[in-house]
Write an enzyme that holds these catalytic residues in place. Structure first.
Site, PDB file in Angstrom:
ATOM      1  CG  ASP A  97      -0.301  -0.227   2.523  1.00  0.00           C
ATOM      2  OD1 ASP A  97       0.745  -0.897   2.558  1.00  0.00           O
ATOM      3  OD2 ASP A  97      -0.823   0.273   3.543  1.00  0.00           O
ATOM      4  CD  GLU A 163       3.313  -1.182   7.600  1.00  0.00           C
ATOM      5  OE1 GLU A 163       3.608  -1.188   8.817  1.00  0.00           O
ATOM      6  OE2 GLU A 163       3.370  -0.144   6.897  1.00  0.00           O
TER       7      GLU A 163
END
Length: 423
Positions: A97, A163
């Site tokens: 991400d 994350e």
């Protein structure tokens, strides 16, 4: 886990307990990893929204002949590579991400992507290096898939979403992957992760046994007093005064009660909300902050004492207070035996002088939840250009990494995998 026996080094090759992987195996992978990284950097996606990233990763793994599972924890991808010989199961993890940051770099592959984050229009940028992590692990999958005959066991490639934490009201990240069984079927024996660092020179690998990154707790303190006119404080109970005393008291838990020669600890109050007018002592106050710890016993002590102190101080001044905690990350705890066993692998690819032990950091990383269930080792990979003296921090619009360090990441993961499985 038993310690690995001394390594036998062959000139021009990498020795793997009787197996060798020549430099030829890496010849064509570096330009591919750089190309993938640039694609992800130019096309970043926020947490739990990594749809195109996941699709590209899954297509690559399928093309290599791996067993591929998609849609894990919303957008996660898991690939299985079975070696030609039976053995243990090793997991390698990369996060996918990006962040709600507007990029300022002048790069041909600069991100111009925008999105709505928490109701606000913002740029989207890989301002923490997750694009590099994803590209590196794709490269590792390609190298290892071409050397299945040298692998005893199974490699599980975990491409993790979110994350940087899932949006409010959503689950995500490593905890959701674990809940959905990513460490099972087949059961993982050990897990490894890396993080590229803008401030670490290219060619270097940094690590720390034990607590490497902090457990992160978010806390909220609700203080209740009695409202009154600001000119007559004796007719009320001042929650702002109580809040000040609580903040002052909490700091003594670190400065006077915590064994800081063991590990560092931090208690920070980042937000106070109370009152509406200059001449009104309000009825309540809210304090929001964070606790960072690197040792499980210290964490338990600090949280217990924060609870006791909050309630007791408020009572001493005639009010009441309660504190609640929400866990953001666990301690990123590198298994001592696993670190000792795998250090020769890292030194083999980087050189003894370029593998350095460092002190712990009080940032958090959700790789830590994997480590609570299986032995894990998380290390840092250099991303600062050689000769540079300044690096922009992670999570900033100017964040930049030197791509010449990516190949070492591929070699480090590959070497660790071969050594661990063939021991």
């Amino acid at each position: 886990m038993k310690h690995i026996l001394p390594f036998f080094i062959l000139i021009g090759t990498i020795s793997i307990y009787g197996q060798t992987l020549t430099e030829e195996a890496y010849k064509d992978i570096e330009p591919k990893v750089i190309e993938w990284r640039r694609h992800f950097h130019e096309n970043p996606e926020l947490s739990n929204r990594e749809f195109k990233t996941a699709a590209k990763v899954a297509a690559h793994l399928r093309a290599l002949g791996l067993d591929v599972q998609t849609g894990v924890a919303h957008t996660g991808v898991v690939g299985l590579l079975h070696g030609d010989m039976p053995g243990k199961v090793i997991a390698l993890r990369a996060d996918m991400d990006a962040l709600p940051v507007s990029e300022r770099n002048d790069l041909p592959f600069k991100s111009t992507v925008t999105a709505t984050f928490l109701g606000t229009e913002t740029g989207v940028m890989h301002a923490c290096g997750h694009d590099a992590h994803t590209a590196i692990l794709m490269g590792v999958a390609e190298v290892l898939s071409k050397n299945k005959d040298k692998i005893k066991g199974t490699v599980k490639f975990i491409f993790q979403p979110a994350e940087e934490t899932a949006p409010p009201g959503e689950e995500g990240g490593s905890r959701l992957m674990i809940k959905e069984g990513v460490l099972d079927n087949p059961k993982v024996d050990a897990i490894f992760g890396l993080h590229i660092r803008s401030g670490v020179p290219v060619g270097e690998i940094h690590y720390k046994p034990g607590g490497a990154m902090a457990a992160v707790e978010r806390f909220v303190i609700e203080v209740n007093g009695k409202q009154t006119h600001g000119s007559e404080p004796w007719n009320g109970i001042d929650p702002i005064l109580i809040s000040a005393k609580i903040i002052d008291g909490l700091q003594t838990i670190v400065s006077r009660e915590s064994e800081l020669i063991n590990e560092a600890a931090v208690i920070s109050v980042g937000k106070i909300t109370s009152g509406v007018r200059f001449n009104i002592i309000p009825e309540s106050a809210e304090l929001i902050g964070t606790v960072r710890t690197l040792d499980p016993k210290m964490k338990s002590h600090i949280i217990r004492r924060m609870t006791e102190m909050t309630e007791t101080i408020a009572k001493a001044y005639g009010g009441t207070a309660s504190i609640s905690f929400s866990n953001e990350t666990a301690i990123t705890y590198n298994d001592h035996q696993l670190v000792a066993a795998m250090l020769p692998s890292l030194k083999k690819v980087a050189g003894d002088a370029h593998v350095q032990q460092i002190k712990a950091e009080t940032i958090g990383e959700d790789f830590s939840y994997f480590q609570e269930l299986v032995p894990g080792f998380y290390f840092y990979l250099g991303g600062m250009a050689k000769g540079s003296t300044q690096a922009f921090p992670h999570h900033t619009p100017d964040f930049y990494i030197d791509e010449s360090g990516l190949l070492l990441g591929v070699k480090a993961f590959t070497q660790i995998t071969m050594d661990y499985l063939n021991h």
